[in-house]
Each structure stands twice: as structure tokens, then as C-alpha cells.
Motif scaffolding. Structure first.
Motif, short mmCIF file in Angstrom:
data_model
loop_
_atom_site.label_atom_id
_atom_site.label_comp_id
_atom_site.label_asym_id
_atom_site.label_seq_id
_atom_site.Cartn_x
_atom_site.Cartn_y
_atom_site.Cartn_z
N GLY A 120 0.82 -1.21 0.00
CA GLY A 120 0.00 0.00 0.00
C GLY A 120 0.84 1.26 0.00
N PHE A 121 0.26 2.34 -0.50
CA PHE A 121 0.97 3.60 -0.70
C PHE A 121 0.17 4.75 -0.08
N CYS A 122 0.87 5.60 0.71
CA CYS A 122 0.23 6.79 1.29
C CYS A 122 -0.89 6.35 2.23
N LEU A 123 -2.13 6.73 1.99
CA LEU A 123 -3.26 6.17 2.73
C LEU A 123 -3.19 4.65 2.70
N GLY A 124 -2.86 4.10 1.54
CA GLY A 124 -2.73 2.66 1.42
C GLY A 124 -1.63 2.08 2.29
N GLY A 125 -0.58 2.87 2.56
CA GLY A 125 0.45 2.43 3.49
C GLY A 125 -0.08 2.30 4.90
N ARG A 126 -0.90 3.25 5.29
CA ARG A 126 -1.56 3.17 6.60
C ARG A 126 -2.49 1.95 6.65
N GLY A 142 4.13 -1.28 3.48
CA GLY A 142 3.57 0.06 3.39
C GLY A 142 4.63 1.05 2.96
N TYR A 143 4.29 1.85 1.96
CA TYR A 143 5.16 2.93 1.50
C TYR A 143 4.64 4.25 2.05
N TYR A 144 5.53 5.03 2.66
CA TYR A 144 5.24 6.36 3.20
C TYR A 144 3.82 6.44 3.79
N ALA A 145 3.60 5.54 4.75
CA ALA A 145 2.30 5.48 5.41
C ALA A 145 2.05 6.76 6.22
N GLY A 168 12.19 10.14 4.42
CA GLY A 168 12.79 10.97 5.45
C GLY A 168 12.35 12.42 5.43
N ALA A 169 12.01 12.93 4.23
CA ALA A 169 11.57 14.33 4.11
C ALA A 169 10.09 14.41 3.75
N ASP A 170 9.32 13.47 4.27
CA ASP A 170 7.89 13.38 3.96
C ASP A 170 7.15 14.59 4.55
N HIS A 171 6.56 15.42 3.69
CA HIS A 171 5.90 16.62 4.20
C HIS A 171 4.54 16.31 4.83
N PHE A 172 4.09 15.05 4.70
CA PHE A 172 2.87 14.63 5.39
C PHE A 172 3.17 13.90 6.70
N VAL A 173 4.40 13.46 6.89
CA VAL A 173 4.77 12.69 8.09
C VAL A 173 6.01 13.35 8.70
N PRO A 174 5.83 14.27 9.65
CA PRO A 174 6.96 15.02 10.21
C PRO A 174 7.90 14.13 11.01
N PRO A 175 9.11 14.63 11.29
CA PRO A 175 10.14 13.82 11.97
C PRO A 175 9.67 13.20 13.28
N GLU A 176 8.86 13.92 14.05
CA GLU A 176 8.44 13.36 15.34
C GLU A 176 7.54 12.13 15.14
N GLN A 177 6.76 12.12 14.06
CA GLN A 177 5.94 10.94 13.76
C GLN A 177 6.81 9.79 13.28
N GLN A 178 7.81 10.10 12.48
CA GLN A 178 8.74 9.06 12.04
C GLN A 178 9.48 8.45 13.23
N LYS A 179 9.88 9.30 14.17
CA LYS A 179 10.56 8.81 15.37
C LYS A 179 9.64 7.90 16.18
N ALA A 180 8.36 8.27 16.29
CA ALA A 180 7.41 7.44 17.03
C ALA A 180 7.30 6.04 16.43
N VAL A 181 7.32 5.99 15.10
CA VAL A 181 7.26 4.69 14.42
C VAL A 181 8.51 3.87 14.75
N PRO A 197 16.43 8.86 3.41
CA PRO A 197 16.72 10.26 3.76
C PRO A 197 16.58 11.18 2.55
N GLY A 198 15.97 12.34 2.80
CA GLY A 198 15.81 13.34 1.76
C GLY A 198 14.69 13.09 0.78
N GLN A 199 14.02 11.94 0.90
CA GLN A 199 12.94 11.62 -0.03
C GLN A 199 11.60 12.12 0.52
N ASP A 200 10.78 12.60 -0.40
CA ASP A 200 9.47 13.13 -0.01
C ASP A 200 8.39 12.08 -0.27
N HIS A 201 7.23 12.38 0.23
CA HIS A 201 6.04 11.55 0.06
C HIS A 201 5.81 11.26 -1.42
#
Length: 232
Positions: A120-126, A142-145, A168-181, A197-201
Motif C-alpha cells: 500500500g501507498f500513502c493512505l494505502g500504506g496506513r 507500506g510505503y510512506y504510510a 525521510g523528508a515526507d511533508h505529510f509525516v513530520p520527523p516526530e511521527q517518524q521517530k514514534a514509528v 533520507p531526503g525523499q518526499d512523500h
């Protein structure tokens, strides 16, 4: 365009799914879970790619209850806004039931003992994460969930392999959410996390301005190896 009808779990209706079949006997099945843009050309392309690799690939139209058959382009501003609106109206718990119905349909189409995975991708990743925690799917990717942090309390229910690709640079998933995961899942025996790293959604989209070819190819290769190990 090949389509199939999938009966709901409740048996009170059916919905459409795009299906791509391999040349010979299927290695297994892959459920491709859409982004917020519907089962568009990009998602169908994902299915075609999995079929070329020898899998039965199915992409259910998860928005069928609110706007069946919708296909949107993320590079068109108005359509992006329409997609965000659809996501806001979408019942994700019901969506998981429809994914479970698709898993059943895939298993019915495979020889006895055939396994089913999802990507799944995006919403599909979730939704892929939720599929891992709430269904008996054999493996999930899941990709960039998005919005995983409210779901992390379900991690105890992950009984089969799960891989997550994190932009890593997902503008929908900020660093604090990535850290929580990472904090919740790094030591989970069934979970593998990969950071980009450096990749966006949307970096692994099949088409459009979001695609980042090198990162997409790396993530896709990891996914292919993961599913070959767990559902072949």
C-alpha cells in the motif's frame, strides 16, 4: 482493462477491483492498496508490474461507497484537493473489511495453500499497517504510510511480516511521527523499517512529478525480495 467483482464480507453487495494475471501459475497474490487518488493509472501499473513478476495482482476500489471508479491525478491541483476530500470522507475501518474481502477473493482464486500479501501507498500504506494488525494476511508492505502514530498501540497484533518504507523528508509525516514509528517498531520481531533520507512523500509513484527513480527502485527491490521470501 480487466476488472473483477468482490463480494463484501457481509455479503450485502460487491465492489470492483482491477486485476492483473500472470502468464502462468501464480507465485501468490498481491493486493495493491490505493493512494487517495483511487485505482488510477499508477496503481494499475503497480498491479501490472506484480503480474509480470508472476503474481496475481488485485487493486480493490476502496472508495466505492463514496465515489466509485474515481481516478485522480496528484499533479493537478483541483484533483489533489478532491482526493484530500475523499480521504476525509473515507471510513478506514470499513476499508479494512473490504481489503479482507479482497484477500478472501484472492485466496479463492489461488491453488490451495497460495499466500497473499499486500502493498500500500500513502493512505494505502496506513491501511497496509492496519491489514497487518487486523487480518490474517501473510505479509504486508507500506510505503510512506500516513498517520501511523495513533495506530502504534496495535503493534502487538502484528503476527506476520511487515515492511515499512519511510520517506525521510515526507511533508505529510513530520520527523516526530517518524521517530514514534521507529521507537515503537524497531525491536518488533516481525517488522522491518527502511528509511529514505531526503525523499518526499510519493517517491515510489509509477508516474508524475513525485517519483524519485533511484529511491523507488531501491524500495521496490526490497519489497520484491520481502514478498518473494514470505508469500512465494
Amino acid at each position: 482493462m480487466a476488472m473483477m467483482d468482490v463480494r463484501t464480507l457481509e455479503g450485502d453487495g460487491s465492489f470492483k477491483a482491477y486485476v492483473a494475471e500472470p502468464e502462468g501459475a501464480a507465485r501468490g497474490a498481491v493486493i495493491v492498496i490505493q493512494e487517495i487518488f483511487g485505482v488510477n493509472e499508477g496503481i494499475r501499473g503497480k498491479c501490472d508490474r506484480w503480474a509480470a513478476l508472476g503474481y496475481l495482482a488485485i487493486a480493490p476500489d476502496l472508495f466505492w461507497r463514496i465515489e466509485p471508479g474515481v481516478e485522480l491525478d496528484p499533479d493537478v491541483g483541483e484533483q489533489m484537493q478532491q482526493a484530500l476530500g475523499l480521504m476525509g470522507r473515507f471510513d478506514q475501518d470499513q476499508g479494512i473489511k473490504d481489503i479482507e474481502a479482497t484477500i478472501r477473493a484472492a485466496r479463492h482464486a489461488l491453488p490451495d495453500g497460495g499466500k497473499v500479501g499486500c502493498v500500500g501507498f500513502c493512505l494505502g500504506g496506513r491501511l497496509a499497517f492496519m491489514t497487518a494488525t487486523r487480518t490474517d494476511i501473510d505479509a504486508s508492505v507500506g510505503y510512506y504510510a500516513v498517520m501511523l502514530d495513533p495506530l502504534l498501540h496495535e503493534k502487538h497484533a502484528i503476527a506476520r511480516p511487515l515492511m515499512l518504507h519511510i520517506a525521510g523528508a515526507d511533508h505529510f509525516v513530520p520527523p516526530e511521527q517518524q521517530k514514534a514509528v521507529h521507537d515503537a517498531l524497531d525491536d518488533h520481531p516481525k517488522v522491518v523499517l527502511h528509511d529514505y533520507p531526503g525523499q518526499d512523500h510519493g517517491f515510489a509513484a509509477e508516474m508524475g512529478s513525485r517519483r524519485s527513480p533511484a529511491a523507488a527502485e531501491l524500495a521496490d527491490r526490497r519489497t520484491e525480495e520481502f514478498l518473494a521470501e514470505h508469500i512465494d
